[in-house]
Scaffold this active site. Sequence first.
Site, PDB file in Angstrom:
ATOM      1  N   HIS A  62       0.824  -1.216   0.000  1.00 49.87           N
ATOM      2  CA  HIS A  62       0.000   0.000   0.000  1.00 49.87           C
ATOM      3  C   HIS A  62       0.854   1.260   0.000  1.00 49.87           C
ATOM      4  O   HIS A  62       1.969   1.275   0.527  1.00 49.87           O
ATOM      5  CB  HIS A  62      -0.858   0.053   1.268  1.00 49.87           C
ATOM      6  N   LYS A  72       6.917   6.300   6.391  1.00 45.21           N
ATOM      7  CA  LYS A  72       6.590   5.489   7.566  1.00 45.21           C
ATOM      8  C   LYS A  72       7.850   4.973   8.233  1.00 45.21           C
ATOM      9  O   LYS A  72       8.810   4.605   7.551  1.00 45.21           O
ATOM     10  CB  LYS A  72       5.746   4.281   7.141  1.00 45.21           C
ATOM     11  N   TYR A 132       3.620   1.620  13.625  1.00 42.50           N
ATOM     12  CA  TYR A 132       4.363   2.495  12.725  1.00 42.50           C
ATOM     13  C   TYR A 132       3.930   3.952  12.834  1.00 42.50           C
ATOM     14  O   TYR A 132       2.781   4.250  13.161  1.00 42.50           O
ATOM     15  CB  TYR A 132       4.296   2.022  11.276  1.00 42.50           C
ATOM     16  N   ASP A 170      -7.185  -6.039  -0.926  1.00 39.65           N
ATOM     17  CA  ASP A 170      -5.810  -6.250  -1.392  1.00 39.65           C
ATOM     18  C   ASP A 170      -5.730  -7.282  -2.510  1.00 39.65           C
ATOM     19  O   ASP A 170      -4.801  -7.267  -3.320  1.00 39.65           O
ATOM     20  CB  ASP A 170      -4.910  -6.668  -0.229  1.00 39.65           C
TER      21      ASP A 170
HETATM   22  C1  LIG Z   1      -4.302   2.786   7.237  1.00 39.03           C
HETATM   23  C2  LIG Z   1      -5.492   3.268   8.014  1.00 39.03           C
HETATM   24  C3  LIG Z   1      -6.678   2.560   8.039  1.00 39.03           C
HETATM   25  N1  LIG Z   1      -7.733   3.032   8.763  1.00 39.03           N
HETATM   26  C4  LIG Z   1      -8.967   2.229   8.800  1.00 39.03           C
HETATM   27  C5  LIG Z   1      -9.570   1.898   7.444  1.00 39.03           C
HETATM   28  C6  LIG Z   1     -10.230   0.564   7.671  1.00 39.03           C
HETATM   29  O1  LIG Z   1     -11.515   0.748   8.240  1.00 39.03           O
HETATM   30  C7  LIG Z   1      -9.332  -0.114   8.715  1.00 39.03           C
HETATM   31  C8  LIG Z   1      -8.328  -1.083   8.131  1.00 39.03           C
HETATM   32  O2  LIG Z   1      -7.676  -0.407   7.072  1.00 39.03           O
HETATM   33  P1  LIG Z   1      -6.772  -1.207   6.049  1.00 39.03           P
HETATM   34  O3  LIG Z   1      -7.444  -2.488   5.673  1.00 39.03           O
HETATM   35  O4  LIG Z   1      -6.360  -0.261   4.958  1.00 39.03           O
HETATM   36  O5  LIG Z   1      -5.507  -1.555   6.975  1.00 39.03           O
HETATM   37  P2  LIG Z   1      -4.136  -2.185   6.485  1.00 39.03           P
HETATM   38  O6  LIG Z   1      -4.371  -3.239   5.457  1.00 39.03           O
HETATM   39  O7  LIG Z   1      -3.385  -2.539   7.700  1.00 39.03           O
HETATM   40  O8  LIG Z   1      -3.425  -0.965   5.772  1.00 39.03           O
HETATM   41  C9  LIG Z   1      -2.082  -0.595   6.066  1.00 39.03           C
HETATM   42  O9  LIG Z   1      -1.298  -1.610   5.544  1.00 39.03           O
HETATM   43  C10 LIG Z   1       0.020  -1.323   5.136  1.00 39.03           C
HETATM   44  C11 LIG Z   1       0.946  -2.272   5.826  1.00 39.03           C
HETATM   45  C12 LIG Z   1       0.474   0.059   5.228  1.00 39.03           C
HETATM   46  O10 LIG Z   1       1.682   0.339   5.170  1.00 39.03           O
HETATM   47  C13 LIG Z   1      -0.494   1.157   5.295  1.00 39.03           C
HETATM   48  O11 LIG Z   1      -0.166   2.015   6.361  1.00 39.03           O
HETATM   49  C14 LIG Z   1      -1.893   0.758   5.443  1.00 39.03           C
HETATM   50  O12 LIG Z   1      -2.440   0.746   4.130  1.00 39.03           O
HETATM   51  O13 LIG Z   1      -8.637   0.968   9.366  1.00 39.03           O
HETATM   52  C15 LIG Z   1      -7.679   4.203   9.485  1.00 39.03           C
HETATM   53  O14 LIG Z   1      -8.657   4.613  10.135  1.00 39.03           O
HETATM   54  N2  LIG Z   1      -6.512   4.933   9.450  1.00 39.03           N
HETATM   55  C16 LIG Z   1      -5.422   4.512   8.757  1.00 39.03           C
HETATM   56  O15 LIG Z   1      -4.375   5.204   8.788  1.00 39.03           O
END
Ligand SMILES: Cc1cn([C@H]2C[C@H](O)[C@@H](COP(=O)(O)OP(=O)(O)O[C@H]3O[C@H](C)C(=O)[C@H](O)[C@H]3O)O2)c(=O)[nH]c1=O
Length: 187
Positions: A62, A72, A132, A170
């Site tokens: 991402h 980050k 992070y 993803d």
């Molecule tokens: C990233 C983020 C997400 N969210 C909420 C959005 C969704 O409701 C939930 C899960 O989000 P997401 O599926 O995008 O989470 P990850 O798959 O861990 O995403 C992260 O994964 C990789 C490893 C990364 O480096 C990024 O920082 C980020 O994209 O948290 C938020 O409220 N704030 C945030 O900063």
Amino acid sequence: MEVLKTNINGCFEINPKLIYDRRGYFYESFNKRRFQEQTGIHVQFVQDNQSFSERGVLRGLHLQKGIYAQAKLVSVLKGKVLDVALDLRKESKTFGEVYSTILSEENKKQLFVPRGCAHGFVVLSETALFFYKCDNFYNKDSEAGVIYNDKDLAIDWQIAESELIISDKDMVLPSFKEYVSQHLEVK
Ligand SMILES: Cc1cn([C@H]2C[C@H](O)[C@@H](COP(=O)(O)OP(=O)(O)O[C@H]3O[C@H](C)C(=O)[C@H](O)[C@H]3O)O2)c(=O)[nH]c1=O
């Protein structure tokens, strides 16, 4: 702390210095002045994130684009992950380069991922608590990425495909080539 360059410009591995005594240990997990002295980068973190995942969970690759691009500083508080950065900066000499490393509770290692690079990790331990710091706020509309199993990148995630747990979001990320044509080529 020890700062090591990687094959991606501006992406650094950081090994913090732990101070032990009979009670245990202490270390500065981030020090702005020392970070700038040793990397040459002036960073202003504004948001901390944590995610908890079971073994096999793969989050990424991402990034946020444009004015919401994020640098980050990533680390693992509990468990072990394979952490991956991918340079998606068209003007970068290391464009398209991938860097991967093990971050764990044991090695305390951190990875600084600069703006314009995609980031992801897969959990290799039973569970992992991922922590992070980001230098820009979350902006859902700016999110983009590249699929984990891109054929050209051929990332070795060090875990069987059958063990992977990946979000629906993803699983439909574009390939590296599709990302380039969608986001980096002049229309
Ligand atoms: C990233 C983020 C997400 N969210 C909420 C959005 C969704 O409701 C939930 C899960 O989000 P997401 O599926 O995008 O989470 P990850 O798959 O861990 O995403 C992260 O994964 C990789 C490893 C990364 O480096 C990024 O920082 C980020 O994209 O948290 C938020 O409220 N704030 C945030 O900063």
